[in-house]
Design a protein around this motif. Sequence first.
Motif, mmCIF file in Angstrom:
data_model
loop_
_atom_site.group_PDB
_atom_site.id
_atom_site.type_symbol
_atom_site.label_atom_id
_atom_site.label_comp_id
_atom_site.label_asym_id
_atom_site.label_seq_id
_atom_site.Cartn_x
_atom_site.Cartn_y
_atom_site.Cartn_z
ATOM 1 N N VAL A 135 10.068 -10.355 -5.056
ATOM 2 C CA VAL A 135 8.960 -10.603 -4.525
ATOM 3 C C VAL A 135 7.707 -9.909 -5.092
ATOM 4 O O VAL A 135 7.931 -8.598 -5.510
ATOM 5 C CB VAL A 135 8.553 -9.997 -2.998
ATOM 6 N N VAL A 136 6.622 -10.325 -5.413
ATOM 7 C CA VAL A 136 5.231 -9.686 -5.944
ATOM 8 C C VAL A 136 4.267 -9.544 -4.742
ATOM 9 O O VAL A 136 4.071 -10.980 -4.410
ATOM 10 C CB VAL A 136 4.740 -10.222 -7.349
ATOM 11 N N ALA A 137 4.017 -8.389 -4.450
ATOM 12 C CA ALA A 137 3.268 -8.432 -3.186
ATOM 13 C C ALA A 137 1.722 -8.000 -3.696
ATOM 14 O O ALA A 137 1.476 -7.070 -4.319
ATOM 15 C CB ALA A 137 3.478 -7.418 -2.330
ATOM 16 N N VAL A 138 0.711 -8.812 -3.330
ATOM 17 C CA VAL A 138 -0.671 -8.287 -4.170
ATOM 18 C C VAL A 138 -1.355 -7.999 -2.696
ATOM 19 O O VAL A 138 -1.712 -8.742 -1.367
ATOM 20 C CB VAL A 138 -1.229 -9.803 -4.304
ATOM 21 N N GLU A 139 -2.148 -6.614 -2.721
ATOM 22 C CA GLU A 139 -2.825 -6.258 -1.702
ATOM 23 C C GLU A 139 -4.086 -5.588 -2.202
ATOM 24 O O GLU A 139 -3.836 -4.519 -2.713
ATOM 25 C CB GLU A 139 -2.131 -5.582 -0.507
ATOM 26 N N PRO A 140 -5.400 -5.992 -2.079
ATOM 27 C CA PRO A 140 -6.551 -5.134 -2.578
ATOM 28 C C PRO A 140 -6.914 -4.005 -1.932
ATOM 29 O O PRO A 140 -7.715 -3.250 -2.490
ATOM 30 C CB PRO A 140 -7.515 -6.228 -2.650
ATOM 31 N N ALA A 141 -6.579 -3.848 -0.479
ATOM 32 C CA ALA A 141 -6.980 -2.666 0.163
ATOM 33 C C ALA A 141 -6.159 -1.391 -0.077
ATOM 34 O O ALA A 141 -5.056 -1.566 0.356
ATOM 35 C CB ALA A 141 -7.223 -3.022 1.752
ATOM 36 N N ALA A 142 -6.685 -0.568 -0.503
ATOM 37 C CA ALA A 142 -5.831 0.665 -1.065
ATOM 38 C C ALA A 142 -4.941 1.339 0.011
ATOM 39 O O ALA A 142 -3.785 1.477 0.081
ATOM 40 C CB ALA A 142 -6.649 1.729 -1.711
ATOM 41 N N GLU A 143 -5.699 1.428 1.207
ATOM 42 C CA GLU A 143 -5.021 2.109 2.123
ATOM 43 C C GLU A 143 -3.768 1.454 2.964
ATOM 44 O O GLU A 143 -2.819 1.612 3.182
ATOM 45 C CB GLU A 143 -6.000 2.661 3.150
ATOM 46 N N LEU A 144 -4.109 -0.005 2.989
ATOM 47 C CA LEU A 144 -3.199 -0.958 3.470
ATOM 48 C C LEU A 144 -2.091 -1.205 2.848
ATOM 49 O O LEU A 144 -0.985 -1.241 3.167
ATOM 50 C CB LEU A 144 -4.081 -2.376 3.790
ATOM 51 N N ARG A 145 -2.309 -1.276 1.438
ATOM 52 C CA ARG A 145 -1.455 -1.296 0.359
ATOM 53 C C ARG A 145 -0.384 -0.179 0.577
ATOM 54 O O ARG A 145 0.726 -0.100 0.414
ATOM 55 C CB ARG A 145 -2.046 -1.604 -0.849
ATOM 56 N N ARG A 146 -1.051 1.031 0.404
ATOM 57 C CA ARG A 146 -0.214 2.321 0.497
ATOM 58 C C ARG A 146 0.615 2.234 1.654
ATOM 59 O O ARG A 146 2.200 2.560 1.466
ATOM 60 C CB ARG A 146 -0.977 3.457 0.662
ATOM 61 N N LEU A 147 0.261 1.834 3.175
ATOM 62 C CA LEU A 147 1.202 1.590 4.049
ATOM 63 C C LEU A 147 2.366 0.641 3.952
ATOM 64 O O LEU A 147 3.496 0.783 4.359
ATOM 65 C CB LEU A 147 0.313 1.242 5.270
ATOM 66 N N GLY A 148 2.040 -0.594 3.290
ATOM 67 C CA GLY A 148 2.800 -1.657 2.952
ATOM 68 C C GLY A 148 3.836 -1.166 2.027
ATOM 69 O O GLY A 148 5.047 -1.594 2.169
ATOM 70 N N GLU A 149 3.451 -0.372 1.053
ATOM 71 C CA GLU A 149 4.276 0.010 0.105
ATOM 72 C C GLU A 149 5.406 1.111 0.535
ATOM 73 O O GLU A 149 6.607 0.922 0.436
ATOM 74 C CB GLU A 149 3.642 0.814 -1.151
ATOM 75 N N SER A 150 5.104 1.871 1.384
ATOM 76 C CA SER A 150 5.918 2.674 2.125
ATOM 77 C C SER A 150 6.818 1.978 3.164
ATOM 78 O O SER A 150 8.044 2.194 3.054
ATOM 79 C CB SER A 150 5.003 3.701 3.058
ATOM 80 N N ALA A 151 6.375 1.150 3.640
ATOM 81 C CA ALA A 151 7.233 0.289 4.477
ATOM 82 C C ALA A 151 8.389 -0.764 3.951
ATOM 83 O O ALA A 151 9.343 -1.028 4.682
ATOM 84 C CB ALA A 151 6.153 -0.732 5.612
ATOM 85 N N THR A 152 8.189 -1.035 2.685
ATOM 86 C CA THR A 152 8.962 -1.821 2.060
ATOM 87 C C THR A 152 9.783 -1.198 0.681
ATOM 88 O O THR A 152 10.306 -1.523 0.082
ATOM 89 C CB THR A 152 8.192 -3.034 1.445
ATOM 90 N N ALA A 153 9.557 0.441 0.952
ATOM 91 C CA ALA A 153 10.013 1.171 -0.354
ATOM 92 C C ALA A 153 11.808 0.732 -0.508
ATOM 93 O O ALA A 153 12.064 1.012 -1.638
ATOM 94 C CB ALA A 153 9.658 2.393 -0.109
ATOM 95 N N HIS A 154 12.463 0.542 0.642
ATOM 96 C CA HIS A 154 13.899 0.309 0.477
ATOM 97 C C HIS A 154 14.012 -0.762 -0.191
ATOM 98 O O HIS A 154 15.274 -1.162 -0.501
ATOM 99 C CB HIS A 154 14.453 0.517 1.762
ATOM 100 N N ARG A 155 13.255 -1.970 -0.563
ATOM 101 C CA ARG A 155 13.359 -3.209 -1.219
ATOM 102 C C ARG A 155 12.693 -3.151 -2.556
ATOM 103 O O ARG A 155 11.623 -2.275 -2.757
ATOM 104 C CB ARG A 155 12.778 -4.185 -0.342
ATOM 105 N N SER A 156 13.183 -3.813 -3.393
ATOM 106 C CA SER A 156 12.412 -3.931 -4.769
ATOM 107 C C SER A 156 11.386 -5.063 -4.855
ATOM 108 O O SER A 156 11.664 -6.232 -5.212
ATOM 109 C CB SER A 156 13.491 -4.403 -5.861
#
Length: 205
Positions: free
Chosen positions: A61-82
């Motif tokens: 999966v490639v995840a696109v998110e332009p909102a920096a703060e929301l992207r930061r939370l999303g990255e953190s929540a999915t950090a255990h997956r590539s």
Amino acid sequence: MPLNPYNLRAEDFFAQYQSLSFEQVHNDWIPQLDDKTGLALDVGAGSGRDALALAERGWDVVAVEPAAELRRLGESATAHRSIQWVDDSMPDLTQIRKLSYRFDLILVSAVWMHLPPTARERAFRILTELLGPSGLLVITLRHGPGDGEREFYAVSRVELDRLARQCAVMPVPLSKMPRTDQLNRPDVWWETAVYQRSNGETLQD
């Protein structure tokens, strides 16, 4: 797409998106996956809920998110997956196009209504150019009044079908009809449009 609300209230939006499961939101088109896997693009990935669900089903999966703060939370929540997170947005998806990937699945969930009508033809064309042979493009449409905070534009399946004909992608019929809002917002309802890239053949109108 206006980013301010998604940055200023990132934690609120994150919690809202996470309150629903991938299966709850996307049950009308999930059968189209039919246990397939491949390379997926989640445009407007938000909290990462859908990107994570696809990864857990075996997708890259490639995840696109332009909102920096929301992207930061999303990255953190999915950090255990590539999952590859990218700062990008429609209509141009400039960073994604630089990757030269072709995707087996492109999901545009709860995003299309943020696009001004003048940007949609270009956005749709670029999305279809990113599809690989037999790739699926899934777009969910939000109908109903705005919330006074974010900017929404009217959307229609008729418009998408017209753009699909121009780009030679074929609509995929779904058995389920438009559905009510999972968050129980009055006067808000949802519709899903799915399109498929032909496998090297020219589609006819």
